[in-house]
Design a protein around this motif. Sequence first.
Motif, PDB file in Angstrom:
ATOM      1  N   ALA A 194       0.855  -1.151   0.037  1.00  0.00           N
ATOM      2  CA  ALA A 194      -0.135   0.111  -0.022  1.00  0.00           C
ATOM      3  C   ALA A 194       0.891   1.245  -0.189  1.00  0.00           C
ATOM      4  N   ARG A 195       0.163   2.282  -0.173  1.00  0.00           N
ATOM      5  CA  ARG A 195       1.173   3.614  -0.446  1.00  0.00           C
ATOM      6  C   ARG A 195       1.449   4.201   0.621  1.00  0.00           C
ATOM      7  N   GLU A 196       0.322   4.086   1.446  1.00  0.00           N
ATOM      8  CA  GLU A 196       0.251   4.585   2.830  1.00  0.00           C
ATOM      9  C   GLU A 196      -0.642   4.026   4.119  1.00  0.00           C
ATOM     10  N   GLY A 197      -0.202   4.170   5.319  1.00  0.00           N
ATOM     11  CA  GLY A 197      -1.059   3.557   6.101  1.00  0.00           C
ATOM     12  C   GLY A 197      -1.289   3.933   7.635  1.00  0.00           C
ATOM     13  N   ARG A 198      -1.991   3.665   8.334  1.00  0.00           N
ATOM     14  CA  ARG A 198      -2.178   4.377   9.683  1.00  0.00           C
ATOM     15  C   ARG A 198      -2.610   3.255  10.892  1.00  0.00           C
ATOM     16  N   PHE A 199      -1.788   3.305  11.959  1.00  0.00           N
ATOM     17  CA  PHE A 199      -2.441   2.544  12.960  1.00  0.00           C
ATOM     18  C   PHE A 199      -3.576   3.157  13.774  1.00  0.00           C
ATOM     19  N   LEU A 200      -4.647   2.180  14.024  1.00  0.00           N
ATOM     20  CA  LEU A 200      -5.690   2.690  14.786  1.00  0.00           C
ATOM     21  C   LEU A 200      -6.320   1.846  15.853  1.00  0.00           C
ATOM     22  N   ILE A 209      -5.111  -4.315  17.242  1.00  0.00           N
ATOM     23  CA  ILE A 209      -4.937  -2.923  16.692  1.00  0.00           C
ATOM     24  C   ILE A 209      -5.269  -3.196  15.088  1.00  0.00           C
ATOM     25  N   VAL A 210      -5.739  -1.887  14.456  1.00  0.00           N
ATOM     26  CA  VAL A 210      -6.098  -2.022  13.211  1.00  0.00           C
ATOM     27  C   VAL A 210      -5.425  -1.018  12.160  1.00  0.00           C
ATOM     28  N   LEU A 211      -4.591  -1.741  11.345  1.00  0.00           N
ATOM     29  CA  LEU A 211      -3.539  -1.089  10.366  1.00  0.00           C
ATOM     30  C   LEU A 211      -4.432  -0.511   8.864  1.00  0.00           C
ATOM     31  N   ARG A 212      -5.102   0.660   9.001  1.00  0.00           N
ATOM     32  CA  ARG A 212      -5.783   0.999   7.912  1.00  0.00           C
ATOM     33  C   ARG A 212      -4.912   1.624   6.659  1.00  0.00           C
ATOM     34  N   LEU A 213      -4.975   0.754   5.561  1.00  0.00           N
ATOM     35  CA  LEU A 213      -3.848   0.811   4.368  1.00  0.00           C
ATOM     36  C   LEU A 213      -4.891   1.560   3.247  1.00  0.00           C
ATOM     37  N   SER A 214      -4.203   2.269   2.438  1.00  0.00           N
ATOM     38  CA  SER A 214      -4.887   3.109   1.589  1.00  0.00           C
ATOM     39  C   SER A 214      -3.949   2.891  -0.067  1.00  0.00           C
ATOM     40  N   ASP A 215      -4.762   2.935  -0.897  1.00  0.00           N
ATOM     41  CA  ASP A 215      -4.190   2.660  -2.242  1.00  0.00           C
ATOM     42  C   ASP A 215      -3.132   1.636  -2.548  1.00  0.00           C
ATOM     43  N   GLY A 216      -3.827   0.596  -2.291  1.00  0.00           N
ATOM     44  CA  GLY A 216      -2.789  -0.923  -2.546  1.00  0.00           C
ATOM     45  C   GLY A 216      -3.254  -2.034  -3.333  1.00  0.00           C
ATOM     46  N   VAL A 217      -2.497  -3.070  -3.171  1.00  0.00           N
ATOM     47  CA  VAL A 217      -2.893  -4.351  -3.912  1.00  0.00           C
ATOM     48  C   VAL A 217      -2.854  -5.535  -2.980  1.00  0.00           C
ATOM     49  N   GLY A 225      -4.481 -23.582  -6.228  1.00  0.00           N
ATOM     50  CA  GLY A 225      -5.090 -22.818  -7.136  1.00  0.00           C
ATOM     51  C   GLY A 225      -4.421 -21.533  -7.602  1.00  0.00           C
ATOM     52  N   THR A 226      -4.797 -20.524  -8.551  1.00  0.00           N
ATOM     53  CA  THR A 226      -4.317 -19.403  -9.029  1.00  0.00           C
ATOM     54  C   THR A 226      -4.455 -18.222  -8.207  1.00  0.00           C
ATOM     55  N   PRO A 227      -3.064 -17.733  -7.619  1.00  0.00           N
ATOM     56  CA  PRO A 227      -3.242 -16.419  -6.841  1.00  0.00           C
ATOM     57  C   PRO A 227      -4.395 -15.344  -7.385  1.00  0.00           C
ATOM     58  N   ARG A 228      -4.968 -14.859  -6.487  1.00  0.00           N
ATOM     59  CA  ARG A 228      -5.862 -13.543  -6.925  1.00  0.00           C
ATOM     60  C   ARG A 228      -5.284 -12.299  -6.516  1.00  0.00           C
ATOM     61  N   VAL A 229      -5.696 -11.368  -7.441  1.00  0.00           N
ATOM     62  CA  VAL A 229      -5.129 -10.060  -7.103  1.00  0.00           C
ATOM     63  C   VAL A 229      -6.061  -8.939  -6.776  1.00  0.00           C
ATOM     64  N   LEU A 230      -6.363  -8.396  -6.137  1.00  0.00           N
ATOM     65  CA  LEU A 230      -7.202  -7.298  -5.658  1.00  0.00           C
ATOM     66  C   LEU A 230      -6.728  -5.888  -5.156  1.00  0.00           C
ATOM     67  N   SER A 231      -7.234  -4.757  -6.146  1.00  0.00           N
ATOM     68  CA  SER A 231      -6.781  -3.480  -5.967  1.00  0.00           C
ATOM     69  C   SER A 231      -7.666  -2.938  -5.021  1.00  0.00           C
ATOM     70  N   PHE A 232      -7.393  -2.038  -4.021  1.00  0.00           N
ATOM     71  CA  PHE A 232      -8.023  -1.408  -3.057  1.00  0.00           C
ATOM     72  C   PHE A 232      -7.960   0.101  -2.887  1.00  0.00           C
ATOM     73  N   SER A 233      -8.710   0.934  -2.356  1.00  0.00           N
ATOM     74  CA  SER A 233      -8.552   2.184  -2.046  1.00  0.00           C
ATOM     75  C   SER A 233      -8.423   2.363  -0.530  1.00  0.00           C
ATOM     76  N   GLN A 234      -9.001   1.540   0.206  1.00  0.00           N
ATOM     77  CA  GLN A 234      -8.904   1.484   1.660  1.00  0.00           C
ATOM     78  C   GLN A 234      -9.128   0.137   2.306  1.00  0.00           C
ATOM     79  N   HIS A 235      -8.313  -0.465   3.082  1.00  0.00           N
ATOM     80  CA  HIS A 235      -8.314  -1.582   3.621  1.00  0.00           C
ATOM     81  C   HIS A 235      -7.898  -1.755   5.181  1.00  0.00           C
ATOM     82  N   ASP A 236      -8.676  -2.072   5.925  1.00  0.00           N
ATOM     83  CA  ASP A 236      -8.261  -2.350   7.280  1.00  0.00           C
ATOM     84  C   ASP A 236      -7.813  -3.955   7.607  1.00  0.00           C
ATOM     85  N   LEU A 237      -6.665  -3.819   8.162  1.00  0.00           N
ATOM     86  CA  LEU A 237      -5.901  -5.053   8.339  1.00  0.00           C
ATOM     87  C   LEU A 237      -5.646  -5.191  10.080  1.00  0.00           C
TER      88      LEU A 237
END
Length: 423
Positions: A194-200, A209-217, A225-237
Motif C-alpha cells: 500500500a502507498r500509506e497506512g495508519r495504526f488505529l 489494533i487496526v492497520l488502515r491501508l490506502s491505495d494498494g494491492v 489454485g491460482t493467486p488472486r489479485v485485488l486492488s483497493f482504495s482502503q483496507h483495514d488489516l
Amino acid sequence: MFNFITATDRYIFRLVLVPMIGVFVLAASLLLLEKMLRLFEFVSMEGGPIGVVFEMLVNLIPEYAGLAIPLGLMLGILFAFRKLAMSSELDVMRAVGWSYLRLLRVPYLITLALVALNFAIVGFIQPQARFAYEEMEFELRSGALGASIRVGEFNTIEDRMALRIEESEDEGRQLMGVFARVADDDGQVLSISAREGRFLANREDRNTIVLRLSDGVIVHDVTDGTPRVLSFSQHDLPIDLPALEQFRDRGEDEREYILPELLEMGWSPESTAAERAASQANFNYRMVEVVMMLMLPLLAVALAIPPKRSSSALGVFLSIVIVVSYHKINQYGAEVAEIGRIDPTLALWGPFAVLACLIGWMFYQVAFVPGGQAIGFLESFYSKIARRLKKLLGRDKLRGIVPDDDPDLIEDEVVGEVKINAV
C-alpha cells in the motif's frame, strides 16, 4: 548550650558544605552520564520511546548515591581543613586552644545527618528503585513500553505476519510504503502493498489494533489454485498484539529486599542455607557501608593537612583511592560471602576493622603527635619523584632551543655545582 555552635563552627560549615555538594553532584553526574549513553543505545536498539531513558536514570540515582554521598562528605571536609591549613587559620585555631576533635563538631553533625540519609537510601529506597529499573528494562525488551516498528526493516509479529515500512511521518502516525505478508493456519498467504497506512486502536478488543491501508494491492496465494489479485482504495488489516509476559515478583535478587526483609530471611530457620548466606551478606554489606561514614571525617582531617611549607595534594588523591577501593573490596566480600565461601561477618567487618584502625592511627599522628604526619613517608617519596620529574621535564624543554654545546649553559651548570658543593 548557647555557645554550642559558634561563629567559627558556622565558618567551618560553609567551608565544608560548598565542596561537599559540588563533589556529590559531579560524582553522580559522571556516573549517570556514563550510564545514559548505554541506555540511549539500548533503548534505540529496542525501538522504545526516548523518554524512558530518563525514567530509568531516576531509578539509578539511589544506586549511585550510595557511593557519591560518602565521597562528597569526605572530600568536603578534606578541602575545608586543607584550606584552613594552607591559609594558616588552622594554626591560629590550634593556638587559641581548639583541638581537632572540637573542630570536627560541625563536620560530625553533617556526617550524622548524611549517615541517616544514606541508611534510608541503601536500606529502603535503593532496593525499590533497583526493582523498578529491572521492571522497566524487562518491559522495554518485551515491547510493553511502546516499542515501535523499525523503518526499513522487516518486523515479525507473532511469527505469522511480516511488516515493512519505507518511511514514517508525524511521529510514527503516518506510514509510507507499507508491505505486509500474512499467513494463516490453512497455509493461505496474503501479500499486501500500500502507498500509506495508519495504526488505529480497536475499541472492541484492546488486544488487537487496526492497520488502515490506502491505495494498494492484495495478492492472495492459496495452496491449490491460482493467486488472486485485488486492488483497493482502503483496507483495514487487524493485527493481534502479542501477549506480554508478566514481570517476576520482587525478591529474585537479595538486593531488592529492604532491611527488615533481609533480617527476617537471614536469620529465619525456615530459609535455606543459600538464602541465609545471601541475605546476611547483603545486610552486612549495607550496614558496613553506612557505618564506615563515621570514620570519614577522621580520615579527611588526617589527609588534608600537608607538611609545612608544602602545597602537596597527595592526600586528596589518596583519599579518593581509599574510599573507592574500600567500596570495591566490600562488593567483592559480599559476592564471596553470598556463595558461602566465607562468613559474611568476617568478609565485610574484617576490612572495616583494619581500615578503622589505620584511620585511627593516622588521625592520632596528626592530632596528638607534635609535628606528626599521617602520610609523611609518602609525602617525602612523592616530593622526590616530583623533583626528578621537574628536572627531566626541564631538560626536555631545553632540547632543541639551546644547543647542547652552548658554553654559557655549561658554565652556569658548573658554577651551580660548585656552589652546592661549597655549601
